[in-house]
Design an enzyme around this catalytic site. Sequence first.
Site, PDB file in Angstrom:
ATOM      1  N   GLY A  81       0.828  -1.212   0.000  1.00  0.00           N
ATOM      2  CA  GLY A  81       0.000   0.000   0.000  1.00  0.00           C
ATOM      3  C   GLY A  81       0.854   1.249   0.000  1.00  0.00           C
ATOM      4  O   GLY A  81       0.522   2.234   0.669  1.00  0.00           O
ATOM      5  N   ALA A  82       1.924   1.237  -0.774  1.00  0.00           N
ATOM      6  CA  ALA A  82       2.909   2.332  -0.726  1.00  0.00           C
ATOM      7  C   ALA A  82       2.592   3.470  -1.682  1.00  0.00           C
ATOM      8  O   ALA A  82       3.373   4.403  -1.804  1.00  0.00           O
ATOM      9  CB  ALA A  82       4.306   1.772  -1.020  1.00  0.00           C
ATOM     10  N   ASN A  83       1.431   3.409  -2.350  1.00  0.00           N
ATOM     11  CA  ASN A  83       1.108   4.497  -3.285  1.00  0.00           C
ATOM     12  C   ASN A  83       0.373   5.647  -2.604  1.00  0.00           C
ATOM     13  O   ASN A  83       0.080   6.652  -3.247  1.00  0.00           O
ATOM     14  CB  ASN A  83       0.269   3.967  -4.451  1.00  0.00           C
ATOM     15  CG  ASN A  83      -1.058   3.400  -3.988  1.00  0.00           C
ATOM     16  OD1 ASN A  83      -1.087   2.306  -3.431  1.00  0.00           O
ATOM     17  ND2 ASN A  83      -2.141   4.128  -4.175  1.00  0.00           N
ATOM     18  N   GLY A  88      -0.862   7.673   1.437  1.00  0.00           N
ATOM     19  CA  GLY A  88      -0.888   7.797   2.888  1.00  0.00           C
ATOM     20  C   GLY A  88       0.431   7.487   3.577  1.00  0.00           C
ATOM     21  O   GLY A  88       1.511   7.859   3.111  1.00  0.00           O
ATOM     22  N   ILE A  89       0.342   6.778   4.694  1.00  0.00           N
ATOM     23  CA  ILE A  89       1.555   6.552   5.495  1.00  0.00           C
ATOM     24  C   ILE A  89       2.489   5.541   4.831  1.00  0.00           C
ATOM     25  O   ILE A  89       3.693   5.580   5.066  1.00  0.00           O
ATOM     26  CB  ILE A  89       1.221   6.149   6.949  1.00  0.00           C
ATOM     27  CG1 ILE A  89       0.518   4.812   7.023  1.00  0.00           C
ATOM     28  CG2 ILE A  89       0.395   7.209   7.649  1.00  0.00           C
ATOM     29  CD1 ILE A  89       0.364   4.317   8.453  1.00  0.00           C
ATOM     30  N   GLY A  90       1.945   4.662   3.984  1.00  0.00           N
ATOM     31  CA  GLY A  90       2.806   3.735   3.247  1.00  0.00           C
ATOM     32  C   GLY A  90       3.704   4.492   2.283  1.00  0.00           C
ATOM     33  O   GLY A  90       4.906   4.214   2.166  1.00  0.00           O
ATOM     34  N   SER A 104      -3.699  -0.583  14.575  1.00  0.00           N
ATOM     35  CA  SER A 104      -4.444   0.660  14.830  1.00  0.00           C
ATOM     36  C   SER A 104      -4.935   0.677  16.266  1.00  0.00           C
ATOM     37  O   SER A 104      -5.169  -0.394  16.865  1.00  0.00           O
ATOM     38  CB  SER A 104      -5.651   0.715  13.887  1.00  0.00           C
ATOM     39  OG  SER A 104      -6.548   1.727  14.300  1.00  0.00           O
ATOM     40  N   TYR A 134     -13.342  -3.886  11.047  1.00  0.00           N
ATOM     41  CA  TYR A 134     -12.040  -3.196  11.035  1.00  0.00           C
ATOM     42  C   TYR A 134     -11.282  -3.489  12.333  1.00  0.00           C
ATOM     43  O   TYR A 134     -10.100  -3.848  12.305  1.00  0.00           O
ATOM     44  CB  TYR A 134     -12.234  -1.692  10.860  1.00  0.00           C
ATOM     45  CG  TYR A 134     -10.924  -0.928  10.768  1.00  0.00           C
ATOM     46  CD1 TYR A 134     -10.038  -1.144   9.711  1.00  0.00           C
ATOM     47  CD2 TYR A 134     -10.559   0.012  11.738  1.00  0.00           C
ATOM     48  CE1 TYR A 134      -8.833  -0.450   9.620  1.00  0.00           C
ATOM     49  CE2 TYR A 134      -9.360   0.714  11.654  1.00  0.00           C
ATOM     50  CZ  TYR A 134      -8.495   0.478  10.592  1.00  0.00           C
ATOM     51  OH  TYR A 134      -7.299   1.163  10.511  1.00  0.00           O
TER      52      TYR A 134
HETATM   53  N1  NAP Z   1      -4.750   7.052   8.746  1.00  0.00           N
HETATM   54  C1  NAP Z   1      -4.989   6.715  10.011  1.00  0.00           C
HETATM   55  O1  NAP Z   1      -5.392   7.559  10.839  1.00  0.00           O
HETATM   56  C2  NAP Z   1      -4.746   5.314  10.467  1.00  0.00           C
HETATM   57  C3  NAP Z   1      -4.969   5.019  11.810  1.00  0.00           C
HETATM   58  C4  NAP Z   1      -4.703   3.730  12.273  1.00  0.00           C
HETATM   59  C5  NAP Z   1      -4.212   2.774  11.410  1.00  0.00           C
HETATM   60  N2  NAP Z   1      -4.020   3.090  10.093  1.00  0.00           N
HETATM   61  C6  NAP Z   1      -3.504   2.034   9.208  1.00  0.00           C
HETATM   62  O2  NAP Z   1      -2.497   2.564   8.376  1.00  0.00           O
HETATM   63  C7  NAP Z   1      -2.399   1.762   7.187  1.00  0.00           C
HETATM   64  C8  NAP Z   1      -2.256   2.662   5.972  1.00  0.00           C
HETATM   65  O3  NAP Z   1      -3.426   3.414   5.827  1.00  0.00           O
HETATM   66  P1  NAP Z   1      -3.442   4.939   5.362  1.00  0.00           P
HETATM   67  O4  NAP Z   1      -4.036   5.717   6.476  1.00  0.00           O
HETATM   68  O5  NAP Z   1      -2.140   5.331   4.805  1.00  0.00           O
HETATM   69  O6  NAP Z   1      -4.584   4.867   4.232  1.00  0.00           O
HETATM   70  P2  NAP Z   1      -4.541   5.009   2.642  1.00  0.00           P
HETATM   71  O7  NAP Z   1      -3.960   6.314   2.253  1.00  0.00           O
HETATM   72  O8  NAP Z   1      -5.925   4.698   2.190  1.00  0.00           O
HETATM   73  O9  NAP Z   1      -3.558   3.848   2.202  1.00  0.00           O
HETATM   74  C9  NAP Z   1      -3.964   2.503   2.199  1.00  0.00           C
HETATM   75  C10 NAP Z   1      -3.176   1.770   1.151  1.00  0.00           C
HETATM   76  O10 NAP Z   1      -3.588   0.398   1.158  1.00  0.00           O
HETATM   77  C11 NAP Z   1      -3.800   0.026  -0.184  1.00  0.00           C
HETATM   78  N3  NAP Z   1      -4.702  -1.130  -0.317  1.00  0.00           N
HETATM   79  C12 NAP Z   1      -5.999  -1.221   0.026  1.00  0.00           C
HETATM   80  N4  NAP Z   1      -6.485  -2.426  -0.324  1.00  0.00           N
HETATM   81  C13 NAP Z   1      -5.469  -3.103  -0.903  1.00  0.00           C
HETATM   82  C14 NAP Z   1      -5.340  -4.382  -1.498  1.00  0.00           C
HETATM   83  N5  NAP Z   1      -6.378  -5.220  -1.613  1.00  0.00           N
HETATM   84  N6  NAP Z   1      -4.134  -4.764  -1.986  1.00  0.00           N
HETATM   85  C15 NAP Z   1      -3.084  -3.925  -1.920  1.00  0.00           C
HETATM   86  N7  NAP Z   1      -3.145  -2.686  -1.405  1.00  0.00           N
HETATM   87  C16 NAP Z   1      -4.329  -2.290  -0.899  1.00  0.00           C
HETATM   88  C17 NAP Z   1      -4.373   1.273  -0.842  1.00  0.00           C
HETATM   89  O11 NAP Z   1      -4.330   1.170  -2.246  1.00  0.00           O
HETATM   90  P3  NAP Z   1      -5.259   2.084  -3.185  1.00  0.00           P
HETATM   91  O12 NAP Z   1      -4.651   3.450  -3.190  1.00  0.00           O
HETATM   92  O13 NAP Z   1      -5.174   1.387  -4.500  1.00  0.00           O
HETATM   93  O14 NAP Z   1      -6.626   2.079  -2.590  1.00  0.00           O
HETATM   94  C18 NAP Z   1      -3.431   2.306  -0.269  1.00  0.00           C
HETATM   95  O15 NAP Z   1      -2.220   2.296  -0.971  1.00  0.00           O
HETATM   96  C19 NAP Z   1      -3.627   0.859   7.186  1.00  0.00           C
HETATM   97  O16 NAP Z   1      -3.258  -0.436   7.583  1.00  0.00           O
HETATM   98  C20 NAP Z   1      -4.527   1.478   8.255  1.00  0.00           C
HETATM   99  O17 NAP Z   1      -5.362   0.516   8.874  1.00  0.00           O
HETATM  100  C21 NAP Z   1      -4.260   4.333   9.603  1.00  0.00           C
END
Ligand code: NAP
Length: 310
Positions: free
Chosen positions: A25-27, A29-31, A145, A173
Amino acid sequence: MPKTQSKWNETDIPDQVGRTAVVTGANSGIGLAAADALARAGAHVVLAVRDERRGEAAAATMRDARGSVEVRRLDLADLASVRQFAAGWQGDLDLLINNAGVMNVPEASTKDGFELQFGTNHLGHFALTNLLLPHVTDRVVTVSSGAHRFPAGMHIHFDNLNLAGEYAPMVAYGQSKLANLLFTLELQRRLTEAGSRVRALAAHPGWAATNLQSHDASVVRRMAMRAGNRFLAQDDKAGARPTLYAAIQDLPGASYVGPDGLGEMRGAPTLVGRSRAASDPRSARRLWTASEELTGVVFPHLAERAGTTG
Ligand SMILES: NC(=O)c1ccc[n+]([C@@H]2O[C@H](COP(=O)([O-])OP(=O)(O)OC[C@H]3O[C@@H](n4cnc5c(N)ncnc54)[C@H](OP(=O)(O)O)[C@@H]3O)[C@@H](O)[C@H]2O)c1
């Protein structure tokens, strides 16, 4: 004067030249922020993404990094794709960051028929990790999380992992994020038992403004989170610090890193606590067995590899 732990940030990442990392998921957010920081520190970073076009756009933002960046397709909601990704791996992998995730989405299934959040956030990463583990030399970091605690009394629904007939987006979730922590616990136990030096750690970003909140099944929650993203959340770069800290610092296996601020919502990375359910070794073993049965992927034989002791 040396920096205190609480002030740690990505400028403290030591030279990563010669190291390889996979970030799922490196495209976005935090990835994306974690991948960017590792590439700028000199690592070769593989962006493991479900949409290669979005992956290439992310890679383009890192063109001036000291390290190198590569995009490879990985759909965690499709075990065939996970197997294909792992089968294509050759050579050592220093760091696997299990970051990708979906949150509070409407009820849906993965290609293999698992509830989408459990299937993507936990089972996809479970399979990926075990398939790649023979290559891993340093550590596996899995992003959980604070939601592993919510709703109150959150536990693994062993009698109905897909929550069929009782689906609620936040329960699904929370269960998937609790699974991330139990997975880390049992993975570390197995690595230790196998005499491996590889470590399993977990991290959570607090609240970071990303795309995660935009897919919520509830319009009201979506609106509330949009406001929260604007006024309360930290940015994706700060949200990536716990992940990077877990990936870089010399911490004991099974450590859990999160922000040090109020309610662990924001702040600098530090070791944080977890719920009692997330600390239960019996649940961790039971989840592992169930995950092996569901995915058909088992803990690999790790004997006679560079990362093992004795
Ligand atoms: N943001 C927060 O406040 C928060 C809080 C607690 C935990 N987290 C955790 O942090 C992690 C990253 O989330 P984020 O906040 O950075 O959100 P994000 O910007 O939505 O990033 C999520 C990433 O996961 C990818 N993804 C989703 N489904 C997938 C699949 N089937 N196969 C491969 N990649 C997939 C998305 O790809 P697409 O771009 O193609 O959709 C996107 O690159 C998650 O595990 C989330 O649970 C986040």
